[in-house]
Structures are given as C-alpha cells and as structure tokens.
Design a protein around this motif. Structure first.
Motif, PDB file in Angstrom:
ATOM      1  N   GLN A 107       0.847  -1.197   0.000  1.00 53.76           N
ATOM      2  CA  GLN A 107       0.000   0.000   0.000  1.00 53.76           C
ATOM      3  C   GLN A 107       0.881   1.244   0.000  1.00 53.76           C
ATOM      4  N   ASP A 108       0.537   2.211  -0.825  1.00 53.61           N
ATOM      5  CA  ASP A 108       1.256   3.488  -0.880  1.00 53.61           C
ATOM      6  C   ASP A 108       2.744   3.309  -1.171  1.00 53.61           C
ATOM      7  N   LYS A 121      -6.030  -2.421   8.643  1.00 56.25           N
ATOM      8  CA  LYS A 121      -5.199  -2.061   7.507  1.00 56.25           C
ATOM      9  C   LYS A 121      -4.071  -1.147   7.978  1.00 56.25           C
ATOM     10  N   THR A 123      -1.719   2.197   8.126  1.00 60.39           N
ATOM     11  CA  THR A 123      -2.092   3.604   8.056  1.00 60.39           C
ATOM     12  C   THR A 123      -1.938   4.124   6.629  1.00 60.39           C
ATOM     13  N   LYS A 124      -2.855   4.982   6.206  1.00 58.41           N
ATOM     14  CA  LYS A 124      -2.800   5.557   4.861  1.00 58.41           C
ATOM     15  C   LYS A 124      -1.825   6.732   4.836  1.00 58.41           C
ATOM     16  N   ASP A 126      -1.727   9.461   2.798  1.00 57.76           N
ATOM     17  CA  ASP A 126      -2.424  10.292   1.825  1.00 57.76           C
ATOM     18  C   ASP A 126      -1.518  11.358   1.219  1.00 57.76           C
ATOM     19  N   ASP A 154       0.974   6.683  14.544  1.00 56.08           N
ATOM     20  CA  ASP A 154       1.223   5.822  13.396  1.00 56.08           C
ATOM     21  C   ASP A 154       2.694   5.781  13.001  1.00 56.08           C
TER      22      ASP A 154
END
Length: 217
Positions: A107-108, A121, A123-124, A126, A154
């Motif tokens: 992710q990312d 999940k 951490t996003k 963004d 996070d």
C-alpha cells in the motif's frame, strides 16, 4: 508504531526495492524475516529460517511462485508448505514440513507485514510517496530529538525544519536501531527529492551522534 511498538502492521521495505523474483531480509522489531516477490509479482513474507538445517531463507532464491533455500534447495510456497525436496524428487513433502508465514499488504508504495491475522489495515499515507529507506543506529526518541518534533501514533514524523512536505515513517527495530522511510509529496520534483534525501541523511547523522554521546555519558 510510536516508541516501543510498530503496531499491527510494520512497514518493512519499499515496494520498489523488491523486484519480481527477488528475496531480501527485513525486520519486524527484533525478528528477522524473509520477504520475497514471486515471478507473477506477488509479495510474501516468511520466517527467515529453513526448517531443514536452519539456513536463512533470505539468502535463497525465487523461481516462479516459490522460495528456495540456497543450502539444499527445499522449495516453499507463499502459504509456507514445502513443495519439493531436490534430494528426493519422487517424494511429496509431508504437510508438517512448512515455514512460518506472515500476512503482507502492499500500500502506498510500501510493503507492510503483520504479525497475526486480525482485521485492520496499515495507516494511509495520503498524498505521500516513499523516496528511500535508511536504517539509523538510534532510537525513535533520539530521532525525535534530532528532528525537533515527535512522531504520531502511526509513526509519522514531520521534522521541524523539513523541506517541503518531507515526512519520516519510523519503525522501531528493538535493538537501538530505527528504520526510517523517507516520504515526499507525490508530485515532488527531482531537485526536491535529492534535497530530501540529503536532509534525511543529515538527520540520521545527528540522531546517531546524539545516541552515541548519550551512551558514553
């Protein structure tokens, strides 16, 4: 991920640092694991120890959709079960022969590894894109001091004098070392990326110097 824990998901590597058909060592706290990517591009993580003779699987090689031990060539699937034993080509390996595995999420632009199968999940991040990873011989606390700011729950840290949108994603390696993932705005220019890389290296040196001075005092 702040201070003494990396939480449910640990960011162990950049996706770009794990090409297809490669394997590399990574860390979840004090534990060394093997992360690898199959020929089809699927990322996997396993304990860094072959059940046969204890050789590090991170020293092995990837063929197709399996990870092979470099010592005697025992092959393991993503699920951890042994697929074949070259010295006994006609043998179907017993189900009891397997290597421990860990859940993986990409992710990312990061490879995240979990310690269990609970829900949740990573951490996003963004608007942020990973630039590079550095290992610092310093604790998260020493990095926070050098950065003049604190990491959030996070593990994200925004240095007080950071350039542009630079952030660090920190992962405690539990032995006085910290893995620093350098993050930048996705639309950053080549010049900003070079400057951010140099800034992160200088920050690491300050944190390591402070940690060394603290150990000697």
């Amino acid at each position: 991920m702040h201070s003494g824990t990396t939480g449910r998901w640990t960011p162990v590597a950049l996706s770009a640092d794990l090409p297809a058909k490669t394997v590399m060592p990574a860390r979840i706290g004090a534990e060394t694991i093997a992360i690898w990517r199959s020929a089809s591009g699927q990322a996997a993580a396993s304990a860094d120890r072959c059940p046969h003779r204890g050789m590090r699987l991170s020293h092995g090689f990837v063929r197709g959709e399996a990870l092979s031990c470099i010592y005697h060539g025992w092959r393991y699937a993503k699920a951890g079960n042994c697929l074949s034993i070259p010295a006994h080509p006609g043998l179907t390996p017993p189900e009891a022969i397997r290597v421990a595995t860990f859940p993986v999420i990409e992710q990312d632009g990061l490879v995240w590894v979990g310690k269990d199968t609970s829900e949740g999940k990573p951490t996003k991040l963004d608007g942020l894109s990973p630039l590079r990873s550095l290992t610092a011989a310093a604790t998260i606390g020493a990095i926070e001091t050098a950065a003049g700011s604190s990491a959030d729950a996070d593990g994200l840290l925004k240095p007080a004098d950071a350039l542009g949108g630079l952030c660090l994603l920190l992962s405690d390696l539990s032995d006085g070392q910290t893995l620093m993932h350098v993050l930048l705005a996705a639309e950053s220019t080549p010049g900003e990326r070079i400057a951010a890389s140099r800034f992160a290296e200088a920050l690491r040196r300050r944190a390591e110097t402070a940690a060394m001075e603290g150990a000697q005092s």
